[in-house]
Scaffold this active site. Sequence first.
Site, PDB file in Angstrom:
ATOM      1  N   HIS A  59      -3.409  -5.615   2.449  1.00  0.00           N
ATOM      2  CA  HIS A  59      -2.852  -5.320   3.778  1.00  0.00           C
ATOM      3  C   HIS A  59      -2.647  -6.538   4.660  1.00  0.00           C
ATOM      4  CE1 HIS A  59      -2.078  -1.143   4.347  1.00  0.00           C
ATOM      5  NE2 HIS A  59      -3.121  -0.832   3.612  1.00  0.00           N
ATOM      6  N   CYS A 105       0.807  -1.228   0.000  1.00  0.00           N
ATOM      7  CA  CYS A 105       0.000   0.000   0.000  1.00  0.00           C
ATOM      8  C   CYS A 105       0.845   1.286   0.000  1.00  0.00           C
ATOM      9  CB  CYS A 105      -0.996  -0.035   1.142  1.00  0.00           C
ATOM     10  SG  CYS A 105      -2.387   1.077   0.861  1.00  0.00           S
TER      11      CYS A 105
END
Length: 227
Positions: free
Chosen positions: A176, A80
């Site tokens: 994630h 990310c």
Amino acid sequence: DLYGDKGNMMVLQKRCEERGISITIDTLSIGDQRDLRAYDLLFLGGGADKEQMMLIDDLLSRRENIREAMEQGTFVLLICGGYQLLGNYYKMGDETIEGLGVVNIHTERGDSRLISNIVLQSDLFPLPIVGFENHGGRTFIEDYQSLGKVLSGHGNNDKDKGEGIVYKNVIGTYLHGPLLPKNPHLCDYLLQTALNRRFGKVDLPELDDKDELAANHYIVKRFAQSE
Ligand code: GLN
């Protein structure tokens, strides 16, 4: 280390230890001096915009070192916010964060956050990759290879159905915390690649992944397969 990204390193450590492979994990903070070419794997998790801004000067000061590590084939896993900083820039309204520019990609913040469970099909292995995404940035990778095709969720930019990037031994992704726990095949791909580079072809003994694969199948079935 946003959203438990650090857990990925715990999984990596555990999967090494279960196979009798010794592993040392060093955590680097801003200003810590280390030659990154000496490592088999580099990991950078996600971060909020504010944290990315706090980190970027330190990261830029390591640019050549990171580039050399990548060029020599060190495995690099970026999640990310870390993935975004691999590219040329991350534009957030009036402000722009300069990225490492190691690959010719860029990110722009959109009007909404892209938050979702996500399932993708990668060319790297038959089993889908599953995870969770939460990002305001949209990343455009042009002609680079994506990590996978989005079967469910948003991915890089919610438009082109691509998620993440694969470049040399670098994987960048928006997925994630549960990336490696729910995707043991990805963890082993990363381990195998890193070990082969250092020792030549290494056999990686299989582990009992019953629970991990059940979690993976559950997410695929729930979000990417119609009954
Ligand atoms: N700050 C970035 C964004 O919102 C990355 C966030 C993250 O790492 N989850 O797009």
